[in-house]
Write an enzyme that holds these catalytic residues in place. Structure first.
Site, short mmCIF file in Angstrom:
data_model
loop_
_atom_site.label_atom_id
_atom_site.label_comp_id
_atom_site.label_asym_id
_atom_site.label_seq_id
_atom_site.Cartn_x
_atom_site.Cartn_y
_atom_site.Cartn_z
CD GLU A 1 26.28 12.43 2.20
OE1 GLU A 1 25.91 11.26 2.04
OE2 GLU A 1 25.54 13.30 2.69
CG ASN B 1 20.62 17.78 -4.69
OD1 ASN B 1 20.31 16.60 -4.88
ND2 ASN B 1 19.76 18.70 -4.33
CB ALA B 2 22.86 12.51 -6.45
CG ASP C 1 18.14 10.69 3.92
OD1 ASP C 1 18.64 9.94 4.78
OD2 ASP C 1 18.70 11.71 3.49
CB THR D 1 26.82 1.46 4.05
OG1 THR D 1 25.54 0.86 4.22
CG2 THR D 1 27.17 1.58 2.60
CD GLU D 2 30.11 3.56 7.18
OE1 GLU D 2 29.50 3.70 6.10
OE2 GLU D 2 31.29 3.18 7.22
CD GLU D 3 21.33 4.24 8.29
OE1 GLU D 3 22.19 5.11 8.56
OE2 GLU D 3 20.33 4.05 9.00
#
Ligand code: SAM
Length: 230
Positions: free
Chosen positions: A64, A105-106, A128, A203-205
Site C-alpha cells: 500500500e 509503490n508496487a 484507482d 475489501t472495504e471498497e
C-alpha cells in the site's frame, strides 16, 4: 507518496522477519516460509484478514502506497494477532501471523521484493481508476508492469482483478489478454475458485460498491510458461 519508504536492493536483501516473526527460525536465521500471495494496493486490509485463515501455510502481503492507510492495516493485524494469540500456527488456521503489510509503490519496486516465480497469486482489487487519459500511465496494469508481475508469478499462478469501473475492467482485461504470458480463466473457474469468491466482498471498497448496488467486473488470468527459445 512513496518517497521515504525503504526498499531492499533485491529480494535476497529483504528482511521478512519483522513482518512475519512467527515464521522466522532464529537458530539458522532463515524464514521458514516465503510470501506467496500479494495484494497490490491493499487499502484497509480486508482481503488480508479474510485470506489469512484460508491459507494458513502461505505468507500473504499487502502493498500500500499511503502511509496512514498502511499504519491502519499494521494496527489491524496487531489486534487480530493479539485476539488470536492462543492459537497455534501449527494446528490452527486462525492465527493471523501469516499476513502483513508493507508501504511501497508496487509500480516501481515489485522485483526488489520478490524473486522470479515466487508468487502464487497477485490481487488487484478496485485499483484507482485514473480516469483521465493523461493519467493512464499511472494505472497499475500496463504492458511493462505486466511483464514485471509475470516475472514474480510462478507458472500456473493467478492474477485476480476486480473493479466497479467498466472502462478500467476493459483496460486491465485487454492488456492481460494481449500479453503472451497470461491466459484468461472462464466464469466457471471463477465460481469454483475460493479466492475469487472471497475477493468479491472481502475489501472495504468491494463492500462500498455492494452497498451502492454497483457492478463488479472480474477478470482472472493464469500465468503461462515462458515460450521456449529455439
Ligand atoms: N484494494 C482495496 C480495496 O479493495 O478496498 C483498496 C482500493 S483503493 C480504491 C486503491 C488503493 O491502492 C489505495 O489504497 C491506494 O493508496 C493504493 N495504491 C495506488 N497506487 C498504488 C501503488 N502504486 N502501489 C501501492 N498501492 C497503491
Amino acid at each position: 507518496s512513496d518517497k521515504s519508504a525503504p526498499y531492499p536492493v533485491g529480494p535476497k536483501e529483504m528482511d521478512w522477519s519483522k513482518l512475519y516473526p512467527a515464521y522466522y527460525n532464529a537458530e539458522n536465521k532463515e524464514m521458514t516460509n516465503k510470501v506467496t500471495i500479494a495484494d497490490i494496493g491493499c487499502g484497509y486490509g480486508g482481503l488480508l484478514a479474510e485470506l489469512a485463515p484460508v491459507f494458513p501455510k502461505n505468507l500473504i502481503l499487502g502493498m500500500e502506497i499511503r502511509m496512514q492507510v498502511t499504519n491502519y492495516v499494521e494496527d489491524r493485524i496487531i489486534a487480530l494477532r493479539a485476539q488470536n494469540s492462543d492459537s497455534d500456527i501449527n494446528k490452527d488456521s486462525k492465527h493471523y501471523q501469516n499476513i502483513s503489510v508493507l508501504r511501497g509503490n508496487a509500480m516501481k519496486f515489485m522485483n526488489n521484493f520478490f524473486e522470479k516465480g515466487q508468487l502464487e497469486k497477485i490481487f488487484f482489487m478496485f485499483p484507482d481508476p485514473c480516469f483521465k487519459k493523461k493519467k493512464f500511465k499511472a494505472r497499475i496494469i500496463s504492458n511493462t508492469l505486466l511483464s514485471e508481475y509475470a516475472h514474480c508469478l510462478k507458472e500456473g499462478g493467478i492474477i485476480y482483478t476486480i473493479t466497479d469501473v467498466e472502462d478500467l475492467h476493459i483496460w486491465m482485461r485487454t492488456h492481460l489478454e494481449q500479453h503472451p504470458l497470461f491466459e484468461r480463466l472462464d466464469e466457471e473457474w471463477e465460481k469454483t475458485d475460493e479466492s475469487c469468491q472471497i475477493m468479491i466482498n472481502a475489501t472495504e471498497e468491494g463492500q462500498k460498491v455492494e452497498r451502492n448496488k454497483g457492478s463488479k467486473w472480474i477478470a482472472c488470468f493464469r500465468r503461462l510458461p515462458n515460450p521456449e527459445i529455439i
